[in-house]
Design an enzyme around this catalytic site. Structure first.
Site, PDB file in Angstrom:
ATOM      1  N   GLU A 164      16.356  78.499  37.398  1.00  0.00           N
ATOM      2  CA  GLU A 164      16.925  77.988  36.145  1.00  0.00           C
ATOM      3  C   GLU A 164      17.005  76.456  36.091  1.00  0.00           C
ATOM      4  OE1 GLU A 164      20.621  79.969  35.307  1.00  0.00           O
ATOM      5  OE2 GLU A 164      19.644  81.884  34.990  1.00  0.00           O
ATOM      6  N   GLU A 366      16.797  88.129  37.006  1.00  0.00           N
ATOM      7  CA  GLU A 366      18.254  88.299  36.942  1.00  0.00           C
ATOM      8  C   GLU A 366      18.592  88.921  35.608  1.00  0.00           C
ATOM      9  OE1 GLU A 366      20.861  84.905  37.584  1.00  0.00           O
ATOM     10  OE2 GLU A 366      19.539  84.124  39.147  1.00  0.00           O
TER      11      GLU A 366
HETATM   12  C1  BG6 Z   1      22.517  82.644  36.381  1.00  0.00           C
HETATM   13  C2  BG6 Z   1      22.489  81.980  37.723  1.00  0.00           C
HETATM   14  O1  BG6 Z   1      22.540  81.637  35.419  1.00  0.00           O
HETATM   15  O2  BG6 Z   1      23.625  83.374  36.008  1.00  0.00           O
HETATM   16  C3  BG6 Z   1      23.483  82.529  38.733  1.00  0.00           C
HETATM   17  O3  BG6 Z   1      21.209  81.949  38.282  1.00  0.00           O
HETATM   18  C4  BG6 Z   1      24.783  82.879  38.030  1.00  0.00           C
HETATM   19  O4  BG6 Z   1      23.650  81.594  39.734  1.00  0.00           O
HETATM   20  C5  BG6 Z   1      24.502  83.936  36.982  1.00  0.00           C
HETATM   21  O5  BG6 Z   1      25.781  83.287  38.918  1.00  0.00           O
HETATM   22  C6  BG6 Z   1      25.719  84.443  36.235  1.00  0.00           C
HETATM   23  O6  BG6 Z   1      26.455  83.395  35.676  1.00  0.00           O
HETATM   24  P1  BG6 Z   1      27.934  83.069  36.102  1.00  0.00           P
HETATM   25  O7  BG6 Z   1      28.162  81.665  35.688  1.00  0.00           O
HETATM   26  O8  BG6 Z   1      28.807  84.032  35.371  1.00  0.00           O
HETATM   27  O9  BG6 Z   1      28.023  83.251  37.576  1.00  0.00           O
END
Ligand code: BG6
Length: 475
Positions: A164, A366
């Protein structure tokens, strides 16, 4: 009932800084998360800083066994630059031994390891030298990527230069949300450009070392980004469409052009220049950018972007503004995270890829849902009853299945995060896991209700509708 192809893979996404902990063990030096935790621990939910992760370092074999038990065959982590390299830019032997052991244990457990080289974790000593706004640091990344590829290139098949790359320019340099809390749009674009060059140096090192036989011949290199498709309101004005063009240009096409064509989108660069935003291109950069083409792509998807024409041309800090948020009246929200839930976005991105970048393979690197206060949904046995997670993942997988039927080159799915982990300054506020981490019981792991659903899907590749769920458009 939707069905995914038999060779479609299921796995777990995680990152070094959010799981490993082991702060200052194995020769690790500080990164910006450690520095922020040291300087302002009150910024972190419940004052939980970067130090312990989710105790993965000491529990990784248990975690690998859980992933396998859930039917997963691969996992992604990131090497922490601050653990692998010392402050003189040389490999730290203890850090190297740490990752060799981790990757060997994953292999023994039957898991394919995907490695990302950077997950928002700038070493602090390099940040002090200018971070991504400094060519010295961009070159230091090239040196680090080369060292990591030399060290692990014979073991690891799937490599990614960055996770990202849109996020640090936004959160650190535009929104002031993350250390060092800047509100400077032009600095954010310089940082974005620095990361772009660094990505290219990483790919160039990969190609050299693969040609030399150091990196295994079947290895692939890619980039991972959260490509949020931008939507606007019905019957948009020209100004609304212009907001879509620039949002898409800066967050999506910038990276997609770089990794497929080895160039940056000229329309975006021209608009930035017109608005006085200077991207510091130097003679010779064109050749560096040309090396940015990848073998495949990781697509992180949590929520769409909805934008409209900006209400004003500049913000309170004097930065140019290209778009304002559009609040869609039908939006369904995950209130814990403040993110819209819109499973069809995954399909729309898939169709954009098919149309505009038809040769590029990709996987969903993800996708997940983080919920606050899951303890309150425990049943008598103590298992968290997370039906919303089954709905969320099921609906996204159904749209992925439809996209593949319609010709998308999507090869697999990694869920974020199969085992609850540390979410930056939100720490353990929102839980993503199919597996609970109990902080009151020494980080012990416990399956949630959704875990058996995941096992079934990962094993059969069939996704039965779970419930009507919470989305306004379903497959
Ligand atoms: C993604 C990232 O943006 O979202 C992760 O690659 C992150 O590192 C995940 O943990 C979820 O977002 P957050 O801020 O709720 O942890």
């Amino acid at each position: 009932m939707s069905k995914l192809p038999t060779d479609f893979f299921f796995g777990a996404a995680m990152s070094g800084p959010q799981t490993e902990g082991a702060w200052r063990r194995f020769g690790k030096v500080d990164n910006l998360w450690d520095t922020w935790s040291n300087e302002r621990i009150e910024d972190f939910h419940n004052r939980v800083g970067s130090y312990a992760g989710n105790d993965f370092t000491d529990r990784h074999n248990e975690d690998f066994a859980i992933l396998r038990d859930l039917g997963l065959t691969s996992w992604r982590t990131s090497i922490q630059w601050s653990r692998l390299m010392d402050a003189d830019g040389r490999v730290n032997p203890e850090g190297a031994a740490y990752y060799h052991e981790l990757f060997a244990d994953a292999k023994k457990a039957g898991l394919e390891t995907f490695v990302c080289l950077y997950h928002f974790d700038m070493p602090t000593y390099l940040f002090r030298r200018g971070g991504w706004d400094s060519r010295e640091v961009v070159e230091a990344y090239g040196n680090y990527a080369r060292a990591a590829l030399e060290e692990f290139g014979g073991e690891i098949k799937y490599w990614f230069t960055f996770n990202e790359p849109v996020v640090e320019p936004q959160n650190r340099y535009t929104f002031g949300a993350w250390y060092p809390f800047h509100h400077d749009f032009a600095e954010a674009r310089r940082v974005q450009y620095g990361i772009s060059l660094a990505h290219c140096l990483g790919v160039a090192a990969f190609r050299d070392l693969q040609a030399a036989g150091t990196v295994r011949p079947d290895a692939k290199i890619g980039l991972i980004n959260c490509f949020t498709p931008p939507y606007t309101r019905e019957n948009p004005s020209e100004a609304d469409l212009e907001a879509v063009r620039m949002t898409d240009g800066i967050d999506n096409r910038w990276w997609l052009d770089l990794v497929t064509k080895g160039t940056l989108p000229q329309d975006v660069m021209a608009t930035l220049a017109e608005r006085g935003v200077d991207v510091p291109v130097r003679p010779g950069d064109e050749q560096i950018l040309a090396q940015g083409r990848v073998d495949w792509l990781g697509f992180n998807y949590y929520h769409p972007a909805r934008v409209q024409a900006p209400s004003s041309d500049t913000d309170e800090y004097g930065n140019p503004v290209f778009a304002s948020e559009y609040v869609w009246p039908d939006a369904v929200m995950n209130e814990s995270r403040g993110w819209e839930i819109y499973p069809k976005g995954i399909y729309d991105f898939a169709m954009t890829m098919k149309r505009d970048y038809p040769d590029l393979e990709w996987y969903v690197s993800e996708n997940g849902i983080g919920i606050e206060g899951e303890d309150s949904s425990k049943d008598a046995s103590g298992a968290i009853q997370d039906d919303y997670r089954i709905d969320f993942v099921g609906q996204h997988l159904q749209w992925i299945a439809k996209a593949i039927e319609d010709g998308a080159k999507c090869r697999g799915y990694h869920y974020w995060a199969v085992i609850d982990n540390w979410s930056w300054n939100n720490a353990f506020k929102n839980r993503y896991g199919f597996v609970e981490v109990n902080l009151s019981d020494n980080y012990s792991r416990h399956l949630k209700k959704s875990a058996s659903w995941l096992r079934e899907v990962a094993t059969t590749h069939e996704i039965a509708p779970h419930s009507e769920g919470f989305v306004s458009e379903s497959a």
